[in-house]
Each structure stands twice: as structure tokens, then as C-alpha cells.
Write an enzyme that holds these catalytic residues in place. Sequence first.
Site, PDB file in Angstrom:
ATOM      1  N   ASN A  97       0.864  -1.186   0.000  1.00 51.17           N
ATOM      2  CA  ASN A  97       0.000   0.000   0.000  1.00 51.17           C
ATOM      3  C   ASN A  97       0.898   1.232   0.000  1.00 51.17           C
ATOM      4  OD1 ASN A  97      -1.899   1.973   0.361  1.00 51.17           O
ATOM      5  ND2 ASN A  97      -2.373   1.447   2.493  1.00 51.17           N
ATOM      6  N   TRP A  98       1.008   1.842  -1.166  1.00 54.34           N
ATOM      7  CA  TRP A  98       1.917   2.988  -1.289  1.00 54.34           C
ATOM      8  C   TRP A  98       1.327   4.274  -0.720  1.00 54.34           C
ATOM      9  CZ3 TRP A  98       3.913   2.411  -7.054  1.00 54.34           C
ATOM     10  CH2 TRP A  98       4.845   1.369  -7.105  1.00 54.34           C
ATOM     11  N   LYS A  99       0.056   4.279  -0.428  1.00 52.13           N
ATOM     12  CA  LYS A  99      -0.619   5.485   0.074  1.00 52.13           C
ATOM     13  C   LYS A  99      -0.338   6.663  -0.881  1.00 52.13           C
ATOM     14  CE  LYS A  99      -0.041   3.507   4.618  1.00 52.13           C
ATOM     15  NZ  LYS A  99      -0.097   3.649   6.045  1.00 52.13           N
ATOM     16  N   HIS A 121      -9.693   1.156   4.843  1.00 50.52           N
ATOM     17  CA  HIS A 121      -8.418   1.357   5.541  1.00 50.52           C
ATOM     18  C   HIS A 121      -8.629   2.307   6.721  1.00 50.52           C
ATOM     19  CE1 HIS A 121      -4.280   2.566   6.318  1.00 50.52           C
ATOM     20  NE2 HIS A 121      -3.918   1.470   5.681  1.00 50.52           N
ATOM     21  N   GLU A 131      -6.977   4.713   7.761  1.00 54.72           N
ATOM     22  CA  GLU A 131      -6.763   6.135   7.440  1.00 54.72           C
ATOM     23  C   GLU A 131      -8.011   6.724   6.784  1.00 54.72           C
ATOM     24  OE1 GLU A 131      -3.049   5.651   5.346  1.00 54.72           O
ATOM     25  OE2 GLU A 131      -2.084   5.125   7.242  1.00 54.72           O
ATOM     26  N   GLU A 147      -5.913  -5.165  10.503  1.00 57.01           N
ATOM     27  CA  GLU A 147      -4.907  -4.126  10.688  1.00 57.01           C
ATOM     28  C   GLU A 147      -5.190  -3.385  11.995  1.00 57.01           C
ATOM     29  OE1 GLU A 147      -2.785  -2.923   6.922  1.00 57.01           O
ATOM     30  OE2 GLU A 147      -4.526  -1.637   7.038  1.00 57.01           O
ATOM     31  N   GLY A 197       1.911   2.065  10.846  1.00 57.17           N
ATOM     32  CA  GLY A 197       2.843   3.189  10.733  1.00 57.17           C
ATOM     33  C   GLY A 197       3.497   3.583  12.044  1.00 57.17           C
ATOM     34  N   SER A 223       3.002  -2.375  10.445  1.00 59.60           N
ATOM     35  CA  SER A 223       4.455  -2.343  10.640  1.00 59.60           C
ATOM     36  C   SER A 223       5.137  -3.661  10.271  1.00 59.60           C
ATOM     37  CB  SER A 223       4.789  -1.925  12.078  1.00 59.60           C
ATOM     38  OG  SER A 223       4.282  -0.618  12.336  1.00 59.60           O
ATOM     39  N   GLY A 280       2.670  -1.148   4.415  1.00 55.05           N
ATOM     40  CA  GLY A 280       2.713   0.276   4.083  1.00 55.05           C
ATOM     41  C   GLY A 280       4.148   0.744   3.916  1.00 55.05           C
TER      42      GLY A 280
END
Length: 251
Positions: free
Chosen positions: A9-11, A96, A98, A168, A174, A214, A235
Site C-alpha cells: 500500500n503505497w498510500k 483502511h 486512514e 490491521e 505506521g 508495521s 505500508g
Amino acid sequence: MAKTFIVANWKMNKTTGQALEYARGLKAALLQNPVSAVVVIAPPFTGMRALAEELKDSAVCLAAQNMHPAARGAFTGEISGEMVVDAGCRYCIIGHSERRQLFGEDNHLINAKITAALNYGVMPIFCIGETLASRNAGETFSVLSKQLKEGLNKIPANDIGKIAIAYEPVWAIGTGLTATPGQVHEAHSFIRNLLSEIYGEKATADLSIIYGGSVTAANISSLMAEKEINGVLVGSASLDLASFLAIVNFK
Ligand code: PEP
């Protein structure tokens, strides 16, 4: 049998040029050293079409990071399931943390997105997970249960195997804090048992439940040693190709 997924997941990272350079390296590495896991990259929307061209004859698949449930219309800044497919993606990350925390997505909206993705033949990578406060309050399972039941509301049993669940824990995303293999085992067993109770064992036999939070080259092997873990969503450690390859090639 559940497939193993390793998802990057490159965000909101990488221009199209940077994405293409990475994709060429990943494609070449996997050609030389094939892996049995399904390797998926979720780039920003701007990179999807170019990556789809670059990766069309490769083992690497693409995911969108989000999609809108409506087919089309006045939804500034959004893209539809049809556009996700048109851009070359077979998967879409949905729910997600976020998106939940920063963009106010609730289980009802997430359910609409999952339904729409399935209608377009896109496999949702449906993210669920508890906050640290919920875990400390002993509410992990009730949070997961609510997210699953509301997020999958009215999804028919024969579509459950077309979804990948990503566990998650929010406190591990992160932060450098990884859930222990034991904590992940407990959560994944809970998820599989709950969904088997609701939809039947046949519907969940091929369901992949992956872990995110992580994940790095240093902890991938101990996580993947748990048989309840059918892959990972990565991530930060997916942004550097060498670091992602070390995860993809875990032993
Ligand atoms: C994620 O964003 O889904 C994620 C797991 O991030 P990280 O690996 O950086 O914790």
C-alpha cells in the site's frame, strides 16, 4: 484453499515515473525468482494506468486504494469501480483505517463500497482493526465483530470467498509496533470462526485473512509462520523496492 497475498500500500507516495521504475525492478526480480504468493501493488490513482501497461505480462497485480460506491456522477475527487477496472486493477483496498479516521468513512459506506466492488468483479481487501484504546478496554473482538457484520451486511455467502480480509490493528499501522504472531493468530481465528458461523464453513474455506501493521523484512517470517495468516498488507516497508522484495521473498 486460501491464497497468500502480499500487498504493497503505497498510500500518497510516488510519482508515475518513480512508480514505473519500481515496477520494472519488481517485475524483473519476480521473473528471476518467482514466488507462490499473489503480489499486489496499490499505487495512487495517477499511477494505475501506466503501471497496468508496464505489468501486463507480469506476476504483479494492481489494487486501487479506494473507490466510490456510485457508478458515476457528481462526486468530485472520487473514482468509480468501473474506473478502477478500466485502469487495470483487480483489487481495491476498502475501509483502511486512514480512510475511517481521516475521511470519516463508516461501516455503512464501507459496506456500499464492498458491494459495488464485487459488482464490478473487483476483489475488496476489506480492512478492519481495533484502536489501542479498544484493545486496552478488552473490546477487540466486539470491534472486529461490528466492523465485519456491518461491513459485510447483505453480502451473499457465495461472495465471501471473493473478499480478502485485512486485519490491521490501528495501533500497529505506521507506528513500528507490530502485533505479535500470537495476537494476530487470535484475531484471525476469531474472524474466521465468526464468518464461518454466519456464512458456513464452505463459504469461508478459501477466505484469505491477511495482516497489516508495521510489517518489515525483520518480522515477516515469524508472522508468516502462523498458519492463520494468509499474507500481509505492507505500508512503509513497501516504499523501498529492496525492502519490499525482502518481504516478498521471506523464508
Ligand atoms: C497500512 O497502511 O496498511 C500499513 C500496514 O502501514 P505500515 O506497514 O506502515 O504499518
